[in-house]
Write an enzyme that holds these catalytic residues in place. Structure first.
Site, PDB file in Angstrom:
ATOM      1  N   ASP A 236      11.146  24.495 -36.947  1.00  0.00           N
ATOM      2  CA  ASP A 236       9.795  25.007 -36.804  1.00  0.00           C
ATOM      3  C   ASP A 236       9.573  25.677 -35.457  1.00  0.00           C
ATOM      4  O   ASP A 236       9.862  25.131 -34.406  1.00  0.00           O
ATOM      5  CB  ASP A 236       8.779  23.879 -36.964  1.00  0.00           C
ATOM      6  CG  ASP A 236       8.613  23.478 -38.415  1.00  0.00           C
ATOM      7  OD1 ASP A 236       9.285  24.080 -39.257  1.00  0.00           O
ATOM      8  OD2 ASP A 236       7.818  22.575 -38.688  1.00  0.00           O
ATOM      9  N   THR A 237       9.031  26.876 -35.495  1.00  0.00           N
ATOM     10  CA  THR A 237       8.618  27.651 -34.339  1.00  0.00           C
ATOM     11  C   THR A 237       7.234  28.167 -34.682  1.00  0.00           C
ATOM     12  O   THR A 237       6.838  28.140 -35.839  1.00  0.00           O
ATOM     13  CB  THR A 237       9.593  28.824 -34.118  1.00  0.00           C
ATOM     14  OG1 THR A 237      10.911  28.304 -33.952  1.00  0.00           O
ATOM     15  CG2 THR A 237       9.230  29.639 -32.900  1.00  0.00           C
ATOM     16  N   VAL A 238       6.470  28.607 -33.689  1.00  0.00           N
ATOM     17  CA  VAL A 238       5.164  29.181 -33.990  1.00  0.00           C
ATOM     18  C   VAL A 238       5.094  30.578 -33.415  1.00  0.00           C
ATOM     19  O   VAL A 238       5.745  30.891 -32.411  1.00  0.00           O
ATOM     20  CB  VAL A 238       4.020  28.317 -33.425  1.00  0.00           C
ATOM     21  CG1 VAL A 238       4.009  26.962 -34.100  1.00  0.00           C
ATOM     22  CG2 VAL A 238       4.145  28.143 -31.911  1.00  0.00           C
TER      23      VAL A 238
END
Length: 422
Positions: A236-238
């Site tokens: 997960d990255t944003v």
């Protein structure tokens, strides 16, 4: 088969896994009543824009779907559409970094030493300036530092004609941030119960693996560990991509990196052309484009996927262009020929300026085509224009029976932003 998912006032969503035969449908073209035209010395009377955010390409469990969607919805709704250069920072800093359900800033994955080190970058499509930090610790919202690097670089040279930095790492990045008024945050304050429990669990797995014999069993164990990591949501990255009513675009991305990574490891979120890309339209390029990526940092770095996707968006058919870029420049990239599974995802927007002349006034419009694509099991996105009352969110998933890293999903839509110009 082609899956059509309604997006309210937006065009239908398109999903096209590469390992199945589907009829390609391009994003809706301009109506005949609209024409592409360059607007000189005219400013829109009102301020507005469109934002598309992602909360990572990886694995988003059904049990936490509401939380992931809520993160994206809040990110869109809390954005101030006043300045594109600060827009991505406000999205990532105010919302995405403060959620324990995403892996960036507060609540990030812990490295081998039990510490949090983050990567972040931002790019302004108008000035083409870029700011980034890598392996930075002790800062709650790393993309604030990346944005400050960008804004400081726009001021020009430093004393004695020195070139201002655009990319800082480690302790140097931390000290620079503090010296520029960004408050430090103790590492123990950034860790959450979720990230600490995940660290303890992963550490036990590694200790057990190290006790096993070398050879076949050790190789098998490493393979299983890698598969579990890639399927646990650790990718997960944003990030965000935005456009304002003048056609200016920007992009940002931030990540805590892989769980149990080696201290000092820097992922794609900090690398130029890999984590994000933004470029306004010019004589050479008819479209403004913005891209933000997520996934396995090493895969995204070796393919420079953000810049590749941006370049592909200059083709006439945006949907087909992104489909081919993800297949040819990522899944089948010669730079990743040794990889069994190529894991990543992108959000992309492109836009052009249009004018509809009326007897008493001119209506300036921005036609925005927005897309997302991923080879991971899922990807969470949210999007909103200034004309919408609330944000829309969606978790895109690979079709049943497809193999993550070997197939892809692609979806998207169209919206039109309008304002009176004087």
């Amino acid at each position: 088969s082609l899956a059509m998912i309604g997006l309210s006032s937006y065009a239908g969503v398109m999903e096209s896994p590469m390992n199945s035969a589907v009829e390609q449908q391009p994003v809706s073209p301009l109506d005949n009543t609209w024409k592409q035209e360059t607007i000189n010395n005219q400013k829109p009377r009102s301020v507005g824009g469109f934002v598309l955010v992602h909360a990572g390409a990886g694995y988003h469990s059904e049990s936490k779907a509401k939380e992931y969607k809520h993160v994206c919805k809040r990110a869109c709704q809390r954005v101030s559409l006043l300045c594109v250069s600060s827009l991505c920072a406000s999205i990532s800093n105010n919302v995405l970094k403060d959620s324990p359900f995403t892996n960036a800033g507060t609540g990030s994955n812990l490295n081998l030493s039990g510490e949090i080190e983050c990567d972040a970058s931002i790019m302004d499509g108008k000035s083409l300036h870029f700011g980034a930090v890598g392996a930075i610790g002790g800062i709650r919202n790393p993309v604030l530092v990346a944005n400050r690097l960008l804004s400081e670089a726009q001021k020009g040279k430093l004393s004695a004609g020195r070139i201002p930095p655009c990319f800082l790492v480690g302790r140097g990045a931390h000290d620079w941030a503090v010296s520029h008024g960004i408050p430090p945050c103790p590492s123990d304050k950034m860790a959450t119960k979720f990230s600490l429990s995940a660290y303890k669990r992963n550490k036990r797995k590694m200790e057990l693996a190290e006790k096993m014999d070398t050879g076949h069993n050790q190789t098998k164990k490493r393979r299983q560990s890698s598969e579990n990591e890639n399927g646990s949501g650790c990718l997960d990255t944003v990030g965000a991509v935005v456009v304002d009513l003048e056609g200016n675009v920007a992009a940002a991305v931030s990540s805590g990196g892989l769980a149990m990574k080696h201290p000092g490891r820097v992922g794609q979120a900090a690398h130029y052309g890999c984590g994000c890309w933004a470029e306004n339209a010019c004589n050479m390029n008819p479209y403004s484009t913005a891209v933000s990526t997520s996934g396995c940092g090493e895969h995204l770095i070796r393919t420079m996927l953000a810049r590749e996707c941006s370049a592909a968006m200059q083709s006439e058919d945006a949907h087909q262009a992104l489909l081919e870029a993800m297949q040819n420049k990522f899944i089948s990239s010669p730079f990743l020929a040794s990889e069994d599974r190529v894991l990543g995802g992108v959000i992309v927007l492109r836009c052009c300026t249009c004018v509809d002349a009326q007897p008493s006034q001119s209506i300036q419009g921005i036609l925005v085509e927005f897309l997302w694509s991923h080879t991971t099991e899922s990807m969470c996105v949210g999007y909103m224009s200034a004309q919408d009352s609330k944000a829309k969110t969606h978790i895109s998933r690979l079709p049943a029976g497809t193999v993550p890293g070997q197939s892809l999903a692609i979806e998207g839509g169209v919206c039109r932003l309008m304002a009176v110009v004087e």
